[in-house]
Scaffold this motif. Structure first.
Motif, PDB file in Angstrom:
ATOM      1  N   ARG A 190       0.856  -1.192   0.000  1.00  0.00           N
ATOM      2  CA  ARG A 190       0.000   0.000   0.000  1.00  0.00           C
ATOM      3  C   ARG A 190       0.894   1.245   0.000  1.00  0.00           C
ATOM      4  NH1 ARG A 190      -5.295  -1.278   1.118  1.00  0.00           N
ATOM      5  NH2 ARG A 190      -5.731   0.887   1.723  1.00  0.00           N
ATOM      6  N   LEU A 191       1.154   1.769  -1.196  1.00  0.00           N
ATOM      7  CA  LEU A 191       2.146   2.827  -1.372  1.00  0.00           C
ATOM      8  C   LEU A 191       1.783   4.119  -0.649  1.00  0.00           C
ATOM      9  CD1 LEU A 191       2.991   2.283  -5.150  1.00  0.00           C
ATOM     10  CD2 LEU A 191       4.282   1.509  -3.166  1.00  0.00           C
ATOM     11  N   TRP A 192       0.522   4.502  -0.706  1.00  0.00           N
ATOM     12  CA  TRP A 192       0.128   5.757  -0.058  1.00  0.00           C
ATOM     13  C   TRP A 192       0.257   5.655   1.449  1.00  0.00           C
ATOM     14  CZ3 TRP A 192      -0.031  10.176  -2.401  1.00  0.00           C
ATOM     15  CH2 TRP A 192      -0.318  10.235  -3.770  1.00  0.00           C
TER      16      TRP A 192
ATOM     17  N   VAL B  21      11.872   8.758  -2.128  1.00  0.00           N
ATOM     18  CA  VAL B  21      12.116   8.963  -3.559  1.00  0.00           C
ATOM     19  C   VAL B  21      11.556   7.793  -4.369  1.00  0.00           C
ATOM     20  CG1 VAL B  21      13.918   9.058  -5.321  1.00  0.00           C
ATOM     21  CG2 VAL B  21      14.134  10.450  -3.273  1.00  0.00           C
ATOM     22  N   LYS B  22      11.837   6.555  -3.928  1.00  0.00           N
ATOM     23  CA  LYS B  22      11.381   5.385  -4.680  1.00  0.00           C
ATOM     24  C   LYS B  22       9.863   5.250  -4.615  1.00  0.00           C
ATOM     25  CE  LYS B  22      14.078   1.720  -4.935  1.00  0.00           C
ATOM     26  NZ  LYS B  22      14.865   1.898  -6.158  1.00  0.00           N
ATOM     27  N   THR B  23       9.273   5.602  -3.480  1.00  0.00           N
ATOM     28  CA  THR B  23       7.814   5.542  -3.349  1.00  0.00           C
ATOM     29  C   THR B  23       7.152   6.552  -4.279  1.00  0.00           C
ATOM     30  OG1 THR B  23       8.031   4.864  -1.030  1.00  0.00           O
ATOM     31  CG2 THR B  23       5.874   5.657  -1.737  1.00  0.00           C
ATOM     32  N   CYS B  24       7.684   7.770  -4.316  1.00  0.00           N
ATOM     33  CA  CYS B  24       7.124   8.792  -5.214  1.00  0.00           C
ATOM     34  C   CYS B  24       7.256   8.370  -6.671  1.00  0.00           C
ATOM     35  CB  CYS B  24       7.818  10.133  -4.979  1.00  0.00           C
ATOM     36  SG  CYS B  24       7.378  10.928  -3.409  1.00  0.00           S
ATOM     37  N   ARG B  25       8.379   7.720  -7.020  1.00  0.00           N
ATOM     38  CA  ARG B  25       8.540   7.231  -8.389  1.00  0.00           C
ATOM     39  C   ARG B  25       7.453   6.219  -8.733  1.00  0.00           C
ATOM     40  NH1 ARG B  25      14.976   5.739  -8.866  1.00  0.00           N
ATOM     41  NH2 ARG B  25      15.824   7.872  -8.790  1.00  0.00           N
ATOM     42  N   GLN B  26       7.200   5.290  -7.798  1.00  0.00           N
ATOM     43  CA  GLN B  26       6.187   4.261  -8.065  1.00  0.00           C
ATOM     44  C   GLN B  26       4.789   4.870  -8.201  1.00  0.00           C
ATOM     45  OE1 GLN B  26       6.676   1.083  -8.688  1.00  0.00           O
ATOM     46  NE2 GLN B  26       8.884   1.189  -8.401  1.00  0.00           N
ATOM     47  N   LEU B  27       4.532   5.904  -7.408  1.00  0.00           N
ATOM     48  CA  LEU B  27       3.220   6.552  -7.473  1.00  0.00           C
ATOM     49  C   LEU B  27       3.113   7.542  -8.625  1.00  0.00           C
ATOM     50  CD1 LEU B  27       2.688   7.226  -3.659  1.00  0.00           C
ATOM     51  CD2 LEU B  27       1.389   5.624  -5.074  1.00  0.00           C
ATOM     52  N   GLY B  28       4.269   7.891  -9.217  1.00  0.00           N
ATOM     53  CA  GLY B  28       4.257   8.847 -10.319  1.00  0.00           C
ATOM     54  C   GLY B  28       3.948  10.261  -9.871  1.00  0.00           C
TER      55      GLY B  28
ATOM     56  N   GLN C 161      -2.077  16.568   4.615  1.00  0.00           N
ATOM     57  CA  GLN C 161      -2.827  15.349   4.949  1.00  0.00           C
ATOM     58  C   GLN C 161      -3.884  15.027   3.893  1.00  0.00           C
ATOM     59  OE1 GLN C 161      -2.172  13.170   7.222  1.00  0.00           O
ATOM     60  NE2 GLN C 161      -0.514  14.337   8.157  1.00  0.00           N
ATOM     61  N   THR C 162      -4.429  16.043   3.260  1.00  0.00           N
ATOM     62  CA  THR C 162      -5.477  15.806   2.252  1.00  0.00           C
ATOM     63  C   THR C 162      -4.893  15.307   0.925  1.00  0.00           C
ATOM     64  OG1 THR C 162      -5.349  18.155   1.655  1.00  0.00           O
ATOM     65  CG2 THR C 162      -7.053  17.493   3.237  1.00  0.00           C
ATOM     66  N   ASP C 163      -3.550  15.350   0.790  1.00  0.00           N
ATOM     67  CA  ASP C 163      -2.930  14.932  -0.469  1.00  0.00           C
ATOM     68  C   ASP C 163      -2.778  13.421  -0.593  1.00  0.00           C
ATOM     69  OD1 ASP C 163      -2.652  17.537  -1.271  1.00  0.00           O
ATOM     70  OD2 ASP C 163      -0.627  17.755  -0.439  1.00  0.00           O
ATOM     71  N   TYR C 164      -2.877  12.720   0.523  1.00  0.00           N
ATOM     72  CA  TYR C 164      -2.662  11.275   0.477  1.00  0.00           C
ATOM     73  C   TYR C 164      -3.897  10.580  -0.065  1.00  0.00           C
ATOM     74  CZ  TYR C 164       1.282  12.361   3.495  1.00  0.00           C
ATOM     75  OH  TYR C 164       2.437  12.883   4.012  1.00  0.00           O
ATOM     76  N   ALA C 165      -3.730   9.841  -1.161  1.00  0.00           N
ATOM     77  CA  ALA C 165      -4.841   9.101  -1.753  1.00  0.00           C
ATOM     78  C   ALA C 165      -4.966   7.753  -1.064  1.00  0.00           C
ATOM     79  CB  ALA C 165      -4.613   8.919  -3.251  1.00  0.00           C
TER      80      ALA C 165
END
Length: 467
Positions: free
Chosen positions: A262-264, A316-323, A331-335
């Motif tokens: 669960r990336l987010w 960095v790697k998590t953001c890459r996977q999420l694009g 807090q409202t930015d997390y999907a």
């Protein structure tokens, strides 16, 4: 003082880092091992014994290092004794002298250690932010070889060379200073900063002019640690190498398993930790040059710095996977992850490949493998999927070969009885063979030409089967 003699094994692995137990021992591999042992025997450098808890084969391993490189490991039978000496050591490392060296492709050496009952000194705690209260239970990167070399050099300098600068060998002193400087080029820790200032002061106060000159190089490094050039070097060279390293990839896979893919949610956990850091560091997370500068001036202990860098690399790697962009999040930015709804099972996924023609299935498998290389479930199941596709391909190939074998047998029958009577299959008992010969053979063709044509067909089919 008590003297201990310790056996150091594994020279062939230290001299050949890519060599694995059971691999063929080539002449080149044996030569490198013998060269390393010969150099140790001739030069007899100081040896540092240091724990290697990140060793995947033995968490109690104690490595031996000399002149900035690993030379082997303490014999397992002596591990407990050496670890007890290490616990009593004030630095967690031991300095040893090279004794007997057995030069062979499986060679080894003995080192001697002088030890007393020195007690462990407490860590120096700077005033201000209490770093002892900042901790993380998230996975961390193991120490790099550069850090191990830096700590080895610092130990030799502070325990053996700097206290005796008037008598120290200049070449040895220069060698260990160079090793320390190379390892500390990107070290923004409190320890590295303190060591740098200490070395500069001691070298500058020496009675020997050639030793005082060595302080100039360290002064230059100290002045440039946070200059624009060095910051760009960190961001453009050192940081990408860390993020894309095998160690970081292993850490990412472990982290992905811990968060159940669960990336987010994983990103939220990382950010919760980074927001606890002082200096409003999290707000600069989109500009790594600024982040590294802040870390340097926060005087972070090395253990904490390692945690922070691991979290930044995971982010960095998590953001890459999420694009998504590497920037601060509200807090409202997390999907919400959509991975727990109508998900397809791995078995269903595997069956979907087999519905396509083999060549298409293999191409699709290759593409999906590239996209899902980071996914733990894919890593676990992909070899099985590949075998299933290859099994189907083999089954189809076997059927094709059986069909070709049958055709060749029929052609052979025709080749044995070439007559004008059976060209069109009017009066023969090998109908399919005659039907094959119909193509391109006019009525009244000479039987010798018919036989030659049959031989051509037979050779073509045989060649097709071989291909």
């Amino acid at each position: 003082m008590t003297q201990y003699t310790i056996k150091i094994l594994g020279a062939q692995f230290a001299a050949n880092p890519d060599y694995k137990f059971g691999d063929p021992e080539t002449e080149e591999i044996c030569g490198r091992t013998i060269d390393m042992l010969t150099k140790l025997k001739n030069t007899k450098p100081r040896v540092v014994l240091k724990p290697e808890p990140e060793n995947i084969h033995d968490e109690k391993a104690v490595m031996a290092r000399a002149i900035g490189k690993k030379i082997g490991y303490v014999n397992r039978d002596q591990q407990n004794d050496v670890r007890q000496l290490l616990r009593r050591s004030k630095r967690g490392m031991l300095c040893a002298e090279v004794g007997e060296v057995v030069i062979d492709k499986h060679g080894f050496l003995y080192v001697t250690v002088q030890s007393d009952d020195a007690t462990t000194t407490a860590d120096v705690q700077e005033t201000g932010f209490d770093w002892r209260e900042w901790h993380t239970d998230m996975p961390l990167l193991p120490p790099s070889d550069a850090l191990n070399a830096e700590e080895e050099a610092a130990f030799i300098l502070e325990e053996e060379l700097l206290p005796n600068l008037n008598d120290a060998d200049l070449e040895e002193l220069q060698t260990y200073l160079n090793i320390w400087m190379e390892g500390s080029r990107h070290d923004m820790s409190q320890e590295a900063s303190s060591q740098r200032q200490q070395y500069i002061r001691l070298l500058a106060e020496s009675e020997r002019s050639e030793v005082r000159l060595l302080a100039k190089e360290l002064e230059h490094q100290s002045a440039s640690m946070c200059c624009r050039h060095r910051l760009e070097e960190r961001v453009l060279e050192w940081w990408p190498c860390l993020v894309d390293s095998d160690k970081m990839e292993n850490l990412w896979v472990h982290w992905h398993e811990q968060t159940n893919g669960r990336l987010w949610d994983g990103l939220r956990l990382i950010d919760e930790k980074l927001r606890q850091l002082p200096g409003k560091l999290y707000e600069s997370i989109g500009h790594l040059e600024t982040v590294f500068s802040q870390l340097y001036y926060l005087s972070i202990p090395r253990a904490t710095l390692t945690s922070v860098l691991a979290l930044l690399a995971l982010r960095v790697k998590t953001c890459r996977q999420l694009g998504i962009e590497m920037k601060p999040m509200a807090q409202t930015d997390y999907a919400d992850d959509a991975s727990d709804g109508n998900s397809i099972s791995m078995n269903d996924f595997a069956e979907s490949f087999k519905k396509y023609p083999i060549n298409t299935a293999l191409r699709l498998y290759s593409g999906v493998s590239t996209l899902l290389a980071w996914h733990p479930s894919w890593q676990k199941n992909s070899p099985k999927f590949h075998q299933q596709i290859l099994a189907k391909a083999q089954e189809q190939q076997d059927k094709q070969e059986q069909k070709q074998d049958k055709m060749i047998e029929e052609v052979k029958k025709v080749a044995n009885k070439p007559t004008t009577q059976n060209i069109y299959g009017d009066k023969n008992d090998f109908q399919s063979g005659a039907q094959l010969l119909k193509m391109g053979i006019p009525q009244g063709t000479d039987p010798a030409k018919i036989a030659a044509r049959i031989a051509e067909q037979q050779q073509a089919l045989l060649k097709q089967k071989e291909n």
